[in-house]
Each structure stands twice: as structure tokens, then as C-alpha cells.
Write a protein that holds these residues in place. Sequence first.
Motif, PDB file in Angstrom:
ATOM      1  N   MET A 155      -2.344   1.634   4.897  1.00 52.54           N
ATOM      2  CA  MET A 155      -1.459   0.427   5.122  1.00 52.54           C
ATOM      3  C   MET A 155      -0.397   0.433   3.901  1.00 52.54           C
ATOM      4  O   MET A 155      -0.353   1.198   3.111  1.00 52.54           O
ATOM      5  CB  MET A 155      -2.260  -0.976   4.461  1.00 52.54           C
ATOM      6  N   PHE A 156       0.858  -0.035   4.561  1.00 51.80           N
ATOM      7  CA  PHE A 156       2.164  -0.077   3.708  1.00 51.80           C
ATOM      8  C   PHE A 156       1.878  -1.069   2.534  1.00 51.80           C
ATOM      9  O   PHE A 156       1.784  -2.458   2.689  1.00 51.80           O
ATOM     10  CB  PHE A 156       3.303  -0.351   4.553  1.00 51.80           C
ATOM     11  N   ASP A 157       1.614  -0.699   1.359  1.00 47.50           N
ATOM     12  CA  ASP A 157       1.361  -1.358  -0.059  1.00 47.50           C
ATOM     13  C   ASP A 157       2.390  -1.801  -0.757  1.00 47.50           C
ATOM     14  O   ASP A 157       3.106  -0.946  -1.519  1.00 47.50           O
ATOM     15  CB  ASP A 157       0.108  -0.515  -0.553  1.00 47.50           C
ATOM     16  N   VAL A 158       2.910  -2.954  -0.710  1.00 47.89           N
ATOM     17  CA  VAL A 158       4.369  -3.252  -1.498  1.00 47.89           C
ATOM     18  C   VAL A 158       3.869  -3.267  -2.926  1.00 47.89           C
ATOM     19  O   VAL A 158       4.956  -3.027  -3.521  1.00 47.89           O
ATOM     20  CB  VAL A 158       4.649  -4.660  -1.062  1.00 47.89           C
ATOM     21  N   THR A 159       2.960  -3.303  -3.232  1.00 48.75           N
ATOM     22  CA  THR A 159       2.749  -3.038  -4.714  1.00 48.75           C
ATOM     23  C   THR A 159       2.969  -1.783  -5.495  1.00 48.75           C
ATOM     24  O   THR A 159       3.064  -1.849  -6.661  1.00 48.75           O
ATOM     25  CB  THR A 159       1.207  -3.733  -5.090  1.00 48.75           C
ATOM     26  N   THR A 160       2.876  -0.893  -4.495  1.00 48.77           N
ATOM     27  CA  THR A 160       3.183   0.553  -5.087  1.00 48.77           C
ATOM     28  C   THR A 160       4.833   0.685  -5.359  1.00 48.77           C
ATOM     29  O   THR A 160       5.232   1.417  -6.167  1.00 48.77           O
ATOM     30  CB  THR A 160       3.040   1.611  -4.046  1.00 48.77           C
ATOM     31  N   PHE A 161       5.735  -0.349  -4.723  1.00 42.88           N
ATOM     32  CA  PHE A 161       7.205  -0.132  -5.305  1.00 42.88           C
ATOM     33  C   PHE A 161       7.638  -1.470  -5.601  1.00 42.88           C
ATOM     34  O   PHE A 161       8.549  -1.555  -6.147  1.00 42.88           O
ATOM     35  CB  PHE A 161       7.854   0.118  -4.200  1.00 42.88           C
ATOM     36  N   GLN A 162       6.997  -2.391  -5.468  1.00 50.85           N
ATOM     37  CA  GLN A 162       7.550  -3.974  -6.046  1.00 50.85           C
ATOM     38  C   GLN A 162       8.618  -4.269  -5.440  1.00 50.85           C
ATOM     39  O   GLN A 162       9.694  -4.270  -6.163  1.00 50.85           O
ATOM     40  CB  GLN A 162       7.579  -3.874  -7.463  1.00 50.85           C
ATOM     41  N   PRO A 163       8.790  -4.713  -4.238  1.00 52.40           N
ATOM     42  CA  PRO A 163      10.060  -5.254  -3.739  1.00 52.40           C
ATOM     43  C   PRO A 163      10.769  -6.358  -4.444  1.00 52.40           C
ATOM     44  O   PRO A 163      10.236  -7.229  -4.996  1.00 52.40           O
ATOM     45  CB  PRO A 163       9.481  -5.513  -2.583  1.00 52.40           C
ATOM     46  N   VAL A 164      12.028  -6.183  -4.544  1.00 50.33           N
ATOM     47  CA  VAL A 164      12.903  -7.287  -5.204  1.00 50.33           C
ATOM     48  C   VAL A 164      13.280  -8.376  -4.426  1.00 50.33           C
ATOM     49  O   VAL A 164      13.475  -8.143  -3.279  1.00 50.33           O
ATOM     50  CB  VAL A 164      14.235  -6.701  -5.876  1.00 50.33           C
ATOM     51  N   ALA A 165      12.875  -9.721  -4.677  1.00 55.18           N
ATOM     52  CA  ALA A 165      13.412 -10.772  -3.989  1.00 55.18           C
ATOM     53  C   ALA A 165      14.448 -11.824  -4.513  1.00 55.18           C
ATOM     54  O   ALA A 165      14.433 -11.582  -6.024  1.00 55.18           O
ATOM     55  CB  ALA A 165      12.210 -11.772  -3.816  1.00 55.18           C
ATOM     56  N   ARG A 166      15.220 -12.254  -4.131  1.00 53.27           N
ATOM     57  CA  ARG A 166      16.163 -12.999  -4.338  1.00 53.27           C
ATOM     58  C   ARG A 166      15.774 -14.404  -4.649  1.00 53.27           C
ATOM     59  O   ARG A 166      15.193 -15.047  -4.038  1.00 53.27           O
ATOM     60  CB  ARG A 166      17.648 -13.044  -3.574  1.00 53.27           C
TER      61      ARG A 166
ATOM     62  N   VAL B 142       7.522  -8.322  -6.593  1.00 51.83           N
ATOM     63  CA  VAL B 142       6.289  -8.635  -6.033  1.00 51.83           C
ATOM     64  C   VAL B 142       5.432  -7.805  -6.582  1.00 51.83           C
ATOM     65  O   VAL B 142       5.365  -6.493  -6.436  1.00 51.83           O
ATOM     66  CB  VAL B 142       6.123  -8.582  -4.375  1.00 51.83           C
ATOM     67  N   ARG B 143       4.444  -8.254  -7.515  1.00 53.63           N
ATOM     68  CA  ARG B 143       3.562  -7.286  -8.078  1.00 53.63           C
ATOM     69  C   ARG B 143       2.097  -7.789  -7.990  1.00 53.63           C
ATOM     70  O   ARG B 143       1.124  -7.199  -8.342  1.00 53.63           O
ATOM     71  CB  ARG B 143       3.703  -7.271  -9.650  1.00 53.63           C
ATOM     72  N   GLU B 144       1.764  -8.880  -7.337  1.00 52.84           N
ATOM     73  CA  GLU B 144       0.648  -9.467  -7.066  1.00 52.84           C
ATOM     74  C   GLU B 144       0.297  -9.780  -5.487  1.00 52.84           C
ATOM     75  O   GLU B 144       1.540 -10.453  -5.048  1.00 52.84           O
ATOM     76  CB  GLU B 144       0.035 -10.331  -7.746  1.00 52.84           C
ATOM     77  N   VAL B 145      -0.613  -9.496  -4.901  1.00 53.78           N
ATOM     78  CA  VAL B 145      -0.856 -10.142  -3.459  1.00 53.78           C
ATOM     79  C   VAL B 145      -2.088 -10.628  -3.317  1.00 53.78           C
ATOM     80  O   VAL B 145      -3.228 -10.391  -4.007  1.00 53.78           O
ATOM     81  CB  VAL B 145      -0.778  -9.078  -2.422  1.00 53.78           C
TER      82      VAL B 145
END
Length: 201
Positions: free
Chosen positions: A170-181, A190-193
Motif C-alpha cells: 500500500m502507498f503509505d503517506v506517513t512515510t513521507f508526510q504530504p504537505v497540505a495548504r 500528514v503524520r497520523e492516519v
Amino acid sequence: MFYEPKDGHGLPHNPFNAVVTPRPIGWISTRGADGSDNLAPYSFFNAVAYVPPQVMFASTSAKDDRGDTKDSVANIRETGVFTVNIVEYAMRDAMNRTSGPWGREVNEFADAGIDKAQCETINCGYVSGAPAALECRMTQIVKIEGEHNFVVFGEVTGVHLRDDCIIDGMFDVTTFQPVARLGYKDYSAVREVFSLTRPEE
């Protein structure tokens, strides 16, 4: 508090962007007909369909050297392609650098020290270190209310996923922490899901 936008809000800063948050950032790379590369972030961005996969972003201002729009839309008008690069927390400063009002002759990849790679399905560059990049063919550019407001829609023709971001398939966003505006000058990562199961499942 209630206000009608046409009458103004009466606050020190416009609250609209702070209300519609968080917004993903589409770090849009384009290439002009003359071969020049451009890279710029857009927070009016999202995915809009699964089959075929499609995305959109909106450009809401203009530059003197591009007439009624900015470099990204001008390049897409010429070539019909663009790439959406996903912004990770580690690249927040580079992303911010590319948001500057530079002239059309400036290559933001070079200016911000960002490594560029060549797309597979379109003639465009992408951020080689990005967690993900979506190669897109423009399907339509829609003019909406407002002097410089354009919405660009594109069909995703190729997807790059960085190997270290795939965990247990699965593509895990916590591995790179996407930036949101967020609103004003604010951003988030994003550090928690958490997961929710739909009622029908």
C-alpha cells in the motif's frame, strides 16, 4: 458571524482559504513548446475521478509576461500535458521557492536545486525525488468566474511511486508526510492516519 463575500468580511485577512482546509498541493511541472521547463505549486488541486483516473488544478492569477494566466496554464495550452508532483515535508522549502513570481525564462527546477527526470508517457519533466508523480494529458481547460480563473483537467497516463513509500503493498503517506495548504501562510503535514469502514462493507 455571517458575511456575503461581495460585501467583504471585515477581518484582518480573508478567512476563505482557512475554511476550506486542508488542501492537497499539486506541484505542477510543465514544459513549453520551446522546451523550457516550469514548476509551480497549486493548492486548488485534487483528484476527481477513478476510471479513467483524472485530476484538476486551478490557476487564479496572471503574470505580465503571460497575458491572462501564469506559466503553467500557458505551457499546457501549448503542449497539452503536465505532471502533478506530490510534495513531501522534506521538500517544503523547495516547493515554497518555486511559488515565486519568476519570469517565464526561469527554470524552477534549477533555481530551487531540484533534480528533474523525464516522464514516460508525455514530453514533460517531473520531480525525480517526489514520493509520487502523475503524468497527465490535458482534457480541458475551463474558464470560470473571475478574470484570471482557469481550471485545468487532465487524464493520468502514467504514475510514478517511490519504492520506499510502498509498505505491505500500500502507498503509505506517513512515510513521507504530504504537505497540505491551510489558510494565510499556514501549512500542515500528514503524520497520523485512521481508518473507517463504510456502512455497506
